[in-house]
Design a protein around this motif. Structure first.
Motif, PDB file in Angstrom:
ATOM      1  N   ARG A 139       0.841  -1.211   0.000  1.00 55.02           N
ATOM      2  CA  ARG A 139       0.000   0.000   0.000  1.00 55.02           C
ATOM      3  C   ARG A 139       0.868   1.249   0.000  1.00 55.02           C
ATOM      4  O   ARG A 139       0.534   2.247  -0.630  1.00 55.02           O
ATOM      5  N   ILE A 157       0.860   4.352  -2.648  1.00 54.07           N
ATOM      6  CA  ILE A 157       0.716   5.778  -2.322  1.00 54.07           C
ATOM      7  C   ILE A 157       1.814   6.598  -2.999  1.00 54.07           C
ATOM      8  O   ILE A 157       1.544   7.670  -3.541  1.00 54.07           O
ATOM      9  N   HIS A 203       0.726   7.077  -6.360  1.00 51.23           N
ATOM     10  CA  HIS A 203      -0.336   8.092  -6.492  1.00 51.23           C
ATOM     11  C   HIS A 203       0.232   9.504  -6.497  1.00 51.23           C
ATOM     12  O   HIS A 203      -0.254  10.373  -7.217  1.00 51.23           O
ATOM     13  N   VAL A 220      -6.545  25.680   3.233  1.00 52.89           N
ATOM     14  CA  VAL A 220      -7.431  25.610   2.069  1.00 52.89           C
ATOM     15  C   VAL A 220      -8.813  26.188   2.404  1.00 52.89           C
ATOM     16  O   VAL A 220      -9.495  26.747   1.543  1.00 52.89           O
ATOM     17  N   LEU A 221      -9.211  26.042   3.659  1.00 53.35           N
ATOM     18  CA  LEU A 221     -10.548  26.519   4.054  1.00 53.35           C
ATOM     19  C   LEU A 221     -10.529  27.945   4.608  1.00 53.35           C
ATOM     20  O   LEU A 221     -11.570  28.466   5.004  1.00 53.35           O
ATOM     21  N   THR A 238      -7.223  23.047  -4.996  1.00 53.28           N
ATOM     22  CA  THR A 238      -7.849  22.522  -3.782  1.00 53.28           C
ATOM     23  C   THR A 238      -7.895  20.996  -3.819  1.00 53.28           C
ATOM     24  O   THR A 238      -7.596  20.322  -2.828  1.00 53.28           O
ATOM     25  N   THR A 271      -5.835  18.526  -1.316  1.00 54.11           N
ATOM     26  CA  THR A 271      -6.571  17.552  -0.512  1.00 54.11           C
ATOM     27  C   THR A 271      -6.017  16.143  -0.710  1.00 54.11           C
ATOM     28  O   THR A 271      -5.723  15.430   0.250  1.00 54.11           O
ATOM     29  N   ALA A 304      -8.338   5.254   4.568  1.00 53.02           N
ATOM     30  CA  ALA A 304      -8.994   4.528   3.482  1.00 53.02           C
ATOM     31  C   ALA A 304      -8.008   3.609   2.793  1.00 53.02           C
ATOM     32  O   ALA A 304      -8.232   3.150   1.718  1.00 53.02           O
ATOM     33  N   ILE A 351     -13.610   3.264   6.350  1.00 53.02           N
ATOM     34  CA  ILE A 351     -14.080   4.200   5.322  1.00 53.02           C
ATOM     35  C   ILE A 351     -15.511   4.649   5.618  1.00 53.02           C
ATOM     36  O   ILE A 351     -15.827   5.833   5.496  1.00 53.02           O
ATOM     37  N   HIS A 373     -15.226   7.236   8.069  1.00 49.11           N
ATOM     38  CA  HIS A 373     -14.766   8.520   7.522  1.00 49.11           C
ATOM     39  C   HIS A 373     -15.904   9.299   6.866  1.00 49.11           C
ATOM     40  O   HIS A 373     -15.963  10.522   6.969  1.00 49.11           O
ATOM     41  N   PHE A 406     -14.508  14.580 -10.296  1.00 44.75           N
ATOM     42  CA  PHE A 406     -13.381  15.473 -10.587  1.00 44.75           C
ATOM     43  C   PHE A 406     -13.660  16.338 -11.805  1.00 44.75           C
ATOM     44  O   PHE A 406     -13.342  17.521 -11.827  1.00 44.75           O
ATOM     45  N   VAL A 414     -15.919  19.108 -10.624  1.00 40.69           N
ATOM     46  CA  VAL A 414     -15.263  20.049  -9.725  1.00 40.69           C
ATOM     47  C   VAL A 414     -14.247  20.912 -10.484  1.00 40.69           C
ATOM     48  O   VAL A 414     -14.021  22.078 -10.136  1.00 40.69           O
ATOM     49  N   ALA A 425     -14.127  26.354  -1.488  1.00 40.65           N
ATOM     50  CA  ALA A 425     -13.056  25.380  -1.251  1.00 40.65           C
ATOM     51  C   ALA A 425     -13.550  24.229  -0.369  1.00 40.65           C
ATOM     52  O   ALA A 425     -13.198  23.067  -0.589  1.00 40.65           O
ATOM     53  N   ALA A 426     -14.399  24.525   0.622  1.00 39.94           N
ATOM     54  CA  ALA A 426     -14.892  23.465   1.517  1.00 39.94           C
ATOM     55  C   ALA A 426     -15.664  22.409   0.731  1.00 39.94           C
ATOM     56  O   ALA A 426     -15.513  21.209   0.974  1.00 39.94           O
ATOM     57  N   THR A 446     -15.263  21.735  -2.400  1.00 37.91           N
ATOM     58  CA  THR A 446     -14.300  21.008  -3.237  1.00 37.91           C
ATOM     59  C   THR A 446     -13.579  19.935  -2.417  1.00 37.91           C
ATOM     60  O   THR A 446     -13.407  18.799  -2.862  1.00 37.91           O
ATOM     61  N   VAL A 447     -13.171  20.311  -1.198  1.00 42.30           N
ATOM     62  CA  VAL A 447     -12.508  19.345  -0.315  1.00 42.30           C
ATOM     63  C   VAL A 447     -13.453  18.177  -0.005  1.00 42.30           C
ATOM     64  O   VAL A 447     -13.062  17.001  -0.112  1.00 42.30           O
ATOM     65  N   THR A 487     -13.941  15.916  -2.996  1.00 44.12           N
ATOM     66  CA  THR A 487     -12.729  15.127  -3.260  1.00 44.12           C
ATOM     67  C   THR A 487     -12.623  13.955  -2.295  1.00 44.12           C
ATOM     68  O   THR A 487     -12.420  12.802  -2.688  1.00 44.12           O
ATOM     69  N   LEU A 488     -12.757  14.257  -0.999  1.00 42.34           N
ATOM     70  CA  LEU A 488     -12.604  13.193   0.007  1.00 42.34           C
ATOM     71  C   LEU A 488     -13.735  12.169  -0.088  1.00 42.34           C
ATOM     72  O   LEU A 488     -13.495  10.960  -0.093  1.00 42.34           O
ATOM     73  N   ARG A 542     -13.389   9.952  -3.087  1.00 40.01           N
ATOM     74  CA  ARG A 542     -12.284   8.994  -2.899  1.00 40.01           C
ATOM     75  C   ARG A 542     -12.704   7.879  -1.925  1.00 40.01           C
ATOM     76  O   ARG A 542     -12.401   6.708  -2.155  1.00 40.01           O
ATOM     77  N   TYR A 543     -13.368   8.225  -0.845  1.00 42.44           N
ATOM     78  CA  TYR A 543     -13.803   7.194   0.117  1.00 42.44           C
ATOM     79  C   TYR A 543     -14.727   6.178  -0.558  1.00 42.44           C
ATOM     80  O   TYR A 543     -14.569   4.981  -0.407  1.00 42.44           O
ATOM     81  N   ARG A 560     -12.745   3.976  -2.918  1.00 40.29           N
ATOM     82  CA  ARG A 560     -11.847   3.055  -2.214  1.00 40.29           C
ATOM     83  C   ARG A 560     -12.612   1.902  -1.570  1.00 40.29           C
ATOM     84  O   ARG A 560     -12.115   0.789  -1.480  1.00 40.29           O
ATOM     85  N   GLY A 583      -4.613   2.205  -4.312  1.00 35.90           N
ATOM     86  CA  GLY A 583      -5.157   3.304  -3.529  1.00 35.90           C
ATOM     87  C   GLY A 583      -4.392   3.468  -2.257  1.00 35.90           C
ATOM     88  O   GLY A 583      -3.381   2.815  -2.055  1.00 35.90           O
ATOM     89  N   ALA A 584      -4.898   4.350  -1.437  1.00 32.72           N
ATOM     90  CA  ALA A 584      -4.188   4.612  -0.197  1.00 32.72           C
ATOM     91  C   ALA A 584      -4.848   3.872   0.936  1.00 32.72           C
ATOM     92  O   ALA A 584      -4.714   4.199   2.063  1.00 32.72           O
TER      93      ALA A 584
END
Lengths: 226, 226
Positions: free
Chosen positions: A92, A96, A99, A168-169, A180, A184, A226, B96, B99, B165, B168, B177-178, B180-181, B184-185, B188-189, B192, B225-226
């Motif tokens: 993993r 990363i 990535h 970023v926020l 952004t 992230t 994750a 996940i 999260h 993506f 966005v 920005a919030a 967008t964050v 993104t998260l 991704r979750y 994943r 992935g991570a």
């Protein structure tokens, strides 16, 4: 027979160290590529990840063969089971690094590091490289003092990760959506890399204690991911 | 002795199914909480993750005990080793779900789902819940036709992830920005989560073939992935 067996265990350990070295090299190159928009270096990391994956699979096969043929018990059994877990985490970590290299390639010829976050990501990259080298050393020597160093670096990375979101926020953030998104993802990758290192450190500690529950309280604060 | 052994293996399988059911419940609640900003439901998911973690550790201990006491070989050995791997993936899937619940709680009383992406995230949530249920069924029955369903859902999730993506990064994106964050998260979750399900499916397939290399070519395209 015992001698053959101990040679197998040494082989397992040597292979873990080898994979960990490749991961350290990958994260070193990936963070340098990310910092300097060096797309050729990023490509190198992406290509080399296959080698890490193959070596992890080969190690798993060796571990399963040892379980089948030599039927280890007690500490020997724990070494083999831990090797299976450690190889998964190292794999993993290699992903990363890949990535981070992919982010670099995706944004090229633009810079992947968002404006205003260069020093933060430089620091995150340095910490990840440090963590990967400490982990290699831990796997080689089982020197437990390294576990605290890895944990401290992980704490520092968690703080840097939080600081990226703060930035970023904040009202002062002028980045476009792409910046952004990059901030992230890159921040999350850097933070997760060290999480996995802590997870490997826990497994090495487990080797000594044989008890997952003491390990969980000894190495606390590994944020899930994750 | 053989009977005791087969009872242990059945116990291992039953526990995997149980953990998988808890994960399916967690992702179901997490995506509902995320969709409706239901912070109480999000809290439930966050609290319940400890139970998943504990059950995964207990299962690992059982697997190691079986390896030590019963020294399984051939397919029996593969079942036990696979159980160790599967429990690790299920535990990550639970993380996940947690999260996604944490994102919900963090933004409360605001909505965590960014404007303009509601239908995308609703679909991603539905697919993840479906995948988790199929995975539970796969672990219960070893019905390989489920593997393709899981893989197809994973492909769909990868496309949705890419579409987030695209959205966005498009000129029409007016999110702060919030947002967008969060997009993104969350994206991704969700993506994943299904990756891990594919990874478990690969392990189930390995049980039948005993060969990781055929598994890798049979279940292709699992993005790292991570």
């Amino acid at each position: 027979m015992r001698e053959v067996f101990h040679q197998s265990l040494e082989d397992v350990q040597a292979r873990l160290v080898e994979i960990s070295e490749l991961v350290a090299e990958a994260i070193d190159k990936a963070t340098r590529a990310f910092g300097t928009s060096d797309v050729a270096l990023a490509e190198e990391v992406i290509e080399a990840d296959d080698i890490i994956d193959e070596k992890a699979i080969a190690l798993d096969e060796l571990a399963i063969e040892i379980l089948a043929r030599q039927q280890p018990v007690a500490r020997d059994l724990r070494i083999v089971v831990s090797a299976l877990r450690v190889s998964a985490s190292l794999e993993r970590m290699g992903d990363i690094a890949e990535h981070i290299a992919q982010l670099t390639r995706m944004r090229f010829p633009e810079r992947a590091i968002p404006r205003g976050l260069k020093s933060t990501f430089t620091k995150m990259g340095e910490l990840d490289v440090e963590v990967a080298r400490q982990l290699t050393e831990l796997l080689r020597t089982e020197d437990h003092s390294l576990i605290d160093l890895i944990r401290n670096a992980d704490d520092e990375l968690d703080e840097l990760h939080a600081s990226v979101f703060e930035k970023v926020l904040s009202d002062s953030w002028k980045g476009e959506a792409a910046a952004t998104v990059d901030a992230t993802l890159a921040s999350r990758y850097h933070e997760r890399f060290a999480d996995h290192a802590v997870s490997v450190a826990k497994k090495v500690l487990y080797l000594s204690t044989g008890d997952w529950t003491t390990v969980d309280s000894a190495v606390a604060g590994q944020p899930g991911g994750a």
